[in-house]
Design an enzyme around this catalytic site. Structure first.
Site, PDB file in Angstrom:
ATOM      1  N   CYS A   1      -0.683   5.860   7.264  1.00  0.00           N
ATOM      2  CA  CYS A   1      -2.100   5.640   7.548  1.00  0.00           C
ATOM      3  C   CYS A   1      -2.328   5.126   8.964  1.00  0.00           C
ATOM      4  O   CYS A   1      -3.257   5.553   9.642  1.00  0.00           O
ATOM      5  CB  CYS A   1      -2.665   4.656   6.526  1.00  0.00           C
ATOM      6  SG  CYS A   1      -4.277   3.994   6.915  1.00  0.00           S
TER       7      CYS A   1
ATOM      8  N   ASP B   1     -21.052 -13.448  22.442  1.00  0.00           N
ATOM      9  CA  ASP B   1     -20.111 -12.735  21.570  1.00  0.00           C
ATOM     10  C   ASP B   1     -20.016 -11.289  22.048  1.00  0.00           C
ATOM     11  O   ASP B   1     -20.520 -10.376  21.404  1.00  0.00           O
ATOM     12  CB  ASP B   1     -20.591 -12.815  20.120  1.00  0.00           C
ATOM     13  CG  ASP B   1     -19.591 -12.222  19.134  1.00  0.00           C
ATOM     14  OD1 ASP B   1     -18.497 -11.815  19.557  1.00  0.00           O
ATOM     15  OD2 ASP B   1     -19.921 -12.153  17.933  1.00  0.00           O
TER      16      ASP B   1
ATOM     17  N   CYS C   1       0.838  -1.209   0.000  1.00  0.00           N
ATOM     18  CA  CYS C   1       0.000   0.000   0.000  1.00  0.00           C
ATOM     19  C   CYS C   1       0.867   1.250   0.000  1.00  0.00           C
ATOM     20  O   CYS C   1       1.821   1.360   0.784  1.00  0.00           O
ATOM     21  CB  CYS C   1      -0.919   0.000   1.221  1.00  0.00           C
ATOM     22  SG  CYS C   1      -1.981   1.454   1.328  1.00  0.00           S
TER      23      CYS C   1
ATOM     24  N   GLN D   1     -20.547  -8.327  11.012  1.00  0.00           N
ATOM     25  CA  GLN D   1     -19.114  -8.613  10.978  1.00  0.00           C
ATOM     26  C   GLN D   1     -18.514  -8.032   9.699  1.00  0.00           C
ATOM     27  O   GLN D   1     -19.056  -8.213   8.605  1.00  0.00           O
ATOM     28  CB  GLN D   1     -18.868 -10.123  11.027  1.00  0.00           C
ATOM     29  CG  GLN D   1     -19.150 -10.756  12.369  1.00  0.00           C
ATOM     30  CD  GLN D   1     -18.029 -10.520  13.381  1.00  0.00           C
ATOM     31  OE1 GLN D   1     -17.005  -9.919  13.089  1.00  0.00           O
ATOM     32  NE2 GLN D   1     -18.240 -10.996  14.596  1.00  0.00           N
TER      33      GLN D   1
ATOM     34  N   TYR E   1     -25.450 -10.781  23.413  1.00  0.00           N
ATOM     35  CA  TYR E   1     -24.843  -9.757  22.553  1.00  0.00           C
ATOM     36  C   TYR E   1     -25.145 -10.109  21.095  1.00  0.00           C
ATOM     37  O   TYR E   1     -24.264 -10.143  20.243  1.00  0.00           O
ATOM     38  CB  TYR E   1     -23.336  -9.640  22.793  1.00  0.00           C
ATOM     39  CG  TYR E   1     -22.965  -9.542  24.256  1.00  0.00           C
ATOM     40  CD1 TYR E   1     -22.967  -8.312  24.925  1.00  0.00           C
ATOM     41  CD2 TYR E   1     -22.634 -10.682  24.991  1.00  0.00           C
ATOM     42  CE1 TYR E   1     -22.634  -8.237  26.278  1.00  0.00           C
ATOM     43  CE2 TYR E   1     -22.305 -10.610  26.340  1.00  0.00           C
ATOM     44  CZ  TYR E   1     -22.313  -9.386  26.977  1.00  0.00           C
ATOM     45  OH  TYR E   1     -21.982  -9.313  28.307  1.00  0.00           O
TER      46      TYR E   1
ATOM     47  N   CYS F   1     -13.454 -11.151  20.173  1.00  0.00           N
ATOM     48  CA  CYS F   1     -12.502 -10.401  19.349  1.00  0.00           C
ATOM     49  C   CYS F   1     -11.312  -9.935  20.183  1.00  0.00           C
ATOM     50  O   CYS F   1     -10.453  -9.208  19.688  1.00  0.00           O
ATOM     51  CB  CYS F   1     -13.186  -9.200  18.689  1.00  0.00           C
ATOM     52  SG  CYS F   1     -13.877  -8.019  19.879  1.00  0.00           S
TER      53      CYS F   1
ATOM     54  N   GLU G   1     -29.588  -8.033  23.346  1.00  0.00           N
ATOM     55  CA  GLU G   1     -28.676  -7.019  22.805  1.00  0.00           C
ATOM     56  C   GLU G   1     -29.037  -5.660  23.382  1.00  0.00           C
ATOM     57  O   GLU G   1     -30.211  -5.380  23.638  1.00  0.00           O
ATOM     58  CB  GLU G   1     -28.775  -6.997  21.271  1.00  0.00           C
ATOM     59  CG  GLU G   1     -28.199  -5.799  20.566  1.00  0.00           C
ATOM     60  CD  GLU G   1     -26.693  -5.687  20.747  1.00  0.00           C
ATOM     61  OE1 GLU G   1     -26.221  -4.545  20.908  1.00  0.00           O
ATOM     62  OE2 GLU G   1     -25.992  -6.721  20.733  1.00  0.00           O
TER      63      GLU G   1
END
Length: 470
Positions: free
Chosen positions: A82, A400, A76, A301, A330, A427, A351
């Site tokens: 960046c 999640d 890139c 996602q 979630y 995550c 949620e």
């Protein structure tokens, strides 16, 4: 008289030996750990220390003495400025190796629980152009490159459409080509910027809170649908219509063309009115014949193809036979809940975001799924002993949570519910490991499957199956 700042040392010919959790490289000098960006294990470099603490230091490479054999050329043009895709200089196989190690280290050091053999990480089939959502910022404070500064000449114009520079809240790097989203994203962004420059539209000034153009959000799906959201700061109907008509005419691929007038001090759109200019108010993603409507505020996602891999792992770990009661914590827009519903007796999704729950219900209706129920609110206030008694103890819980992991009250409610199995999608393996330790009194870790959702970055998803102790 101000105290003179102590000169920090320049370390010469330092071998880089590892990778840290946040993607920086690691060097060790005289027993001290030094964190260095934009280097890879095997490099030998001169490192200027920029920050020194009692037990670690941070630095930057001033010169490479030699390069690692396990090094790739960045592809890139914006690499190093960046702030994204920092692992371009690592071959993809090496990226996967360090992500696997990150999961293993976190579960071992933080979790301190007995672990099975951890399955090899599931790599992504596409390592570029894999994201389905990007947000770009209009700014009249363009970040100048070193080449522009060293030239000594006055820049022709200071407007930019791109990404914020890390650590510089009001500076934006003008992006020519980004490798994260399908190349149509580059074409739409560059055309929008050029049109605004040609017609002298004012770009946003964050400090003064002024200017017409604010942000541009692009979303797409694996079936080729595109959503473009143009966010304006000023309410100028004539200029707004000029830009929207231009985009609609130039890019017939746009399925959903929306706009927002955001006069707030921040860029979030969750509390803003979204107006449909052309096409539908949503785009559609598909997975195993299921269709999911994605609106401008919907969470989905950001790597559609790997999301399918992730959800298949979660469904496999859940071990559903068709009769189980499943709690999906979630749940977001109910993607996992609806994905596993055909294999379960009943699925209950919870949620915090009300709009997301509305999307979840719509997704169930649109796919003729009748065995789901969704509830909106703070997880720790909804998932209570009374809720579990009213709706029945779950056989399986799929959770999640966000990066911060689960609140202690939520973990307490899960321990009270005592499902046979818990599928924990995360995550952030560090907070996942912390939560596994708290669940260890009643649950053992049976399976672990890392999944790479974000190539060229240090981020990694991890799925853990917990089984109730007998």
């Amino acid at each position: 008289m101000a105290k003179k700042r102590k000169q920090l040392p320049l370390l010469e010919k330092v071998p880089v030996t590892g990778v840290a959790a946040e993607g920086k490289a690691i060097a060790r000098v005289d027993g001290m750990t030094v964190f260095v960006p934009y280097a890879v294990p095997g490099d030998v470099a001169d490192i200027q220390i920029t920050k020194k603490k009692s037990n670690y230091a941070e630095g930057k490479v001033t010169r490479f003495e030699s390069f690692s054999e396990n090094r790739a050329d960045p592809f890139c043009e914006h690499f190093g400025t960046c702030g994204g895709c920092k692992w371009q200089i690592l071959p993809y196989g090496e990226q996967l190796k360090y992500k696997q190690k990150q999961v293993e280290d976190n579960l071992t050091r933080i979790g301190k629980v007995e672990l099975p053999e951890i399955s090899p990480i599931l790599g992504a089939p596409e390592t570029t152009f894999y994201r389905n959502k990007l947000e770009f910022t209009f700014s009249d404070k363009r970040w100048l490159t070193e080449k522009e500064i060293s030239s000594g000449s006055e820049p022709r114009q200071m407007d930019a459409l791109g990404f914020h520079i890390p650590g510089m809240f009001d500076k934006v790097l003008d992006i020519n080509k980004c490798w994260l989203q399908d190349d149509l994203s580059n074409q739409i962004r560059n055309a929008a910027r050029d049109f605004c420059l040609k017609n002298k539209f004012s770009f946003f000034n964050l400090r003064n809170q002024s200017g017409l153009m604010r942000t541009l959000i692009l979303r797409n799906t694996s079936v080729g649908e595109w959503m473009v959201i143009v966010v304006f700061y000023e309410d100028d109907a004539e200029k707004r219509e000029m830009l929207l008509n231009f985009l609609a005419g130039k890019f017939p691929q746009i399925t959903s063309l929306l706009y927002i007038i955001n006069r707030k001090a921040n860029d979030t759109i969750t509390d803003q009115e979204v107006i449909c200019w052309k096409g539908r108010e949503y785009i559609v993603e598909e997975m195993e014949g299921l269709q999911f409507k994605i609106g401008p505020k919907s969470f989905y996602q950001t790597n559609s193809r790997q999301a399918y891999s992730l959800y298949k792992v979660a469904r496999e770990f859940a071990g559903l036979s068709g009769s189980e009661r499943v709690y999906d914590l979630y749940t977001g827009t109910g993607t996992i809940a609806n994905f596993v519903a055909r294999n379960a007796g009943k699925v209950i999704g919870i949620e915090f975001v009300e709009e997301a729950i509305e999307d979840a219900r719509k997704n169930s209706r649109n796919n003729n799924i009748e065995n789901t129920s969704f509830f909106a609110g703070d997880m720790r206030k909804i998932l209570t002993v009374d809720f579990i008694r009213e709706h029945g103890r779950p056989d399986v819980i799929i959770t999640d949570p966000p990066r911060a992991g689960m609140h202690d009250d939520v973990i307490g409610a899960i321990l009270f519910a005592e499902p046979q199995r818990i599928v924990y999608v995360s995550c952030n393996p560090a907070t996942q490991a912390r939560d596994l330790n708290l669940l260890d009194s009643k649950y053992r870790v049976a399976r672990v499957q890392p999944v790479d959702m974000f190539p060229q970055t240090h981020h990694v998803e991890n799925v853990v199956l917990l089984e109730r102790r007998t």
